[in-house]
Design an enzyme around this catalytic site. Sequence first.
Site, short mmCIF file in Angstrom:
data_model
loop_
_atom_site.label_atom_id
_atom_site.label_comp_id
_atom_site.label_asym_id
_atom_site.label_seq_id
_atom_site.Cartn_x
_atom_site.Cartn_y
_atom_site.Cartn_z
N GLY A 1 13.93 10.59 -2.74
CA GLY A 1 14.10 10.38 -1.26
C GLY A 1 12.49 9.91 -0.76
CG ASP A 2 8.27 9.55 -0.06
OD1 ASP A 2 8.00 8.48 -0.34
OD2 ASP A 2 8.14 10.50 0.73
CG ASP A 3 6.58 6.10 -2.31
OD1 ASP A 3 7.22 5.19 -1.78
OD2 ASP A 3 5.49 6.18 -1.67
#
Length: 477
Positions: A262-264
Site C-alpha cells: 500500500g506504499d513504496d
Amino acid sequence: MEFSRKSLEIETLISAIFLLGLSSSSVAEFRAAGHAKTSTTIEFPALNCRKHSAVLTDFGGVGDGKTSNTEAFKAAIANLSQLAADGGGAQLVVPPGKWLSGSFNLTSHFTLFIHKDAVILGTQDESEWPHLPVLPSYGRGRDAPTGRFSSLIFGTNLTDVVITGNNGTIDGQGAYWWKKFKEEKLNVTRPYLIEIMYSNQVQISNLTLVNSPSWNVHPIYSSDIIIQHLTILAPVDSPNTDGIDPDSCTNTKIEDSFVVSGDDCIAVKSGWDQYGIKFNMPTKNLVIRRFTCISPDSATIALGSEMSGGIEDVRAEDITAINTESGVRIKTAVGRGAYVKDIYVRRMTLNTMKYVFWMTGSYGSHPDPSFDPKALPVIKGINYRDVEADNVTYSARLDGIENDPFTDICISNVNIKLTTKPKELQWNCTNIQGVTNQVTPEPCNLLPEKEIDCPFPEDRLPIDNVKLKTCSISGNF
C-alpha cells in the site's frame, strides 16, 4: 477486512504473476532429507551456522494460534543468548503451527528459523508491544509525535543475526492497526514486522511477510545487511505498508524479492529534516537487483522523502514493476538538506505506470515547524538507462527546487509506450539539468539529446563479496 475492488484485481494479478513464473526468483532452493514424522534435516544458506539448536516448544510454545507465545520467545532467546560465545552461537526453530506473539528481541550470533509450515502471528493485544522512544534521526513518530511500539521482531546493538526460514510466514494481522490509523486513534506509532537497529552482519531472507501494521522490514543505523528471497504482501489500500526500508545503513543488498504494498515497495531513507541533519548518518553503498513490485499508489523504489542524512551510491538493476505509480522516485523538499547523489539504475521493465520518471522537490511534510528553510538538498548524478515501459500515462515529471536545481541527470536507451489516453504533456520539467540519448517520447528541452550511455558502475560493492554458508536444522517436522 473487506478488500476494495482494486485489491481484488491486484490479487488476481498476483496469481497470474506466480503462474507465469515472474516471482520464482523470490523462492530459494532448500534440500530436505528424511520422511514425514521422522527426523528431517533442512539445509539453508546463512551468514554463519550455529553449534546449538532449540525449538520454541522446548520453552513452552503453543502453536494453536490463540495462546500467546511472547514469553516463550523471550525465554528461548534469553537461554540461547548464553551460548553466543560457544561455537558460533545458537538457533531457534519455529516449528509448524500458528504462533501468536507480541514483540520480542533477538540476540547476537543467533538464527531465528521459521519453518515453511509455521506462521508467527502478531497479537492485537497492545500490552504485548512495549513502547520505544522516537528515533533520534526523526524527532517524532510517523503516526504520532510521541513514542512508537516496538516491532514484532526487534533487535538493537547486535552482531551476526539471521532471520530466515524455508519460506515460513510472519503475519502482522495489520487490519486492527490500519483501522486505528484511519480513525486517528493512535497515540503511538504503529509497530513494524522486523526492525534491526545499531547492528552489523544482518541477514533477513527466505520468508513471506503479510499484513504488517506499518513498514515490513526496517534496518536502521546498521551495516553489512543482506535481504533476499522475501515475498511481502499487503492490500494495496493498506496505509504505510512499505516493503523494505533501509534507513541510515551502509553496505546493504536487497535482491530476488517480490512486494505488493500500500506504499513504496522499497523506501531508502536517512532521517527527517533537522533531526536527520544533526544525526548525520547517510544510507550508502546499496545494491538492489532482481526485484518485482506492485503498488498502484506509490513507487517501486523511493529515495526519501526522509533523506536528511544523505543517500549516495545506490545501484538498482533488473527491476520489474506492474500497476505501480512510478519507477524510481526521488522525494525531497526545502528543509531536508543533505543530498541524493550517485544513483544508478538500469534494466527496468515497467507495465501500467502513471509515471516512469518522477522527482519531487516539494514533498513538504515536516516533523515540526522548527526545520531550517535554508537547508536545501543537493540532488545530482542521477542515471537511468535501458528502460522498457508499456501502458504509461506520463513519461516524466521532474520538479527541482527554485534556486536549487537537480543536476547531472542522465537518461539513455528508454522506450516508453503510452496508454490509449495519455496526458498531452509527457515531460513536465522544472528546475533540472541533464542530458538524454535515444529516449522516446521526446524529452523536455531541459534534457537535450547527447550521444552518451549513462554510466552504471561495474565494480563490486563489499556486500557482494559476502558468501553465505550452508547450514542445517534437524527435527521431527
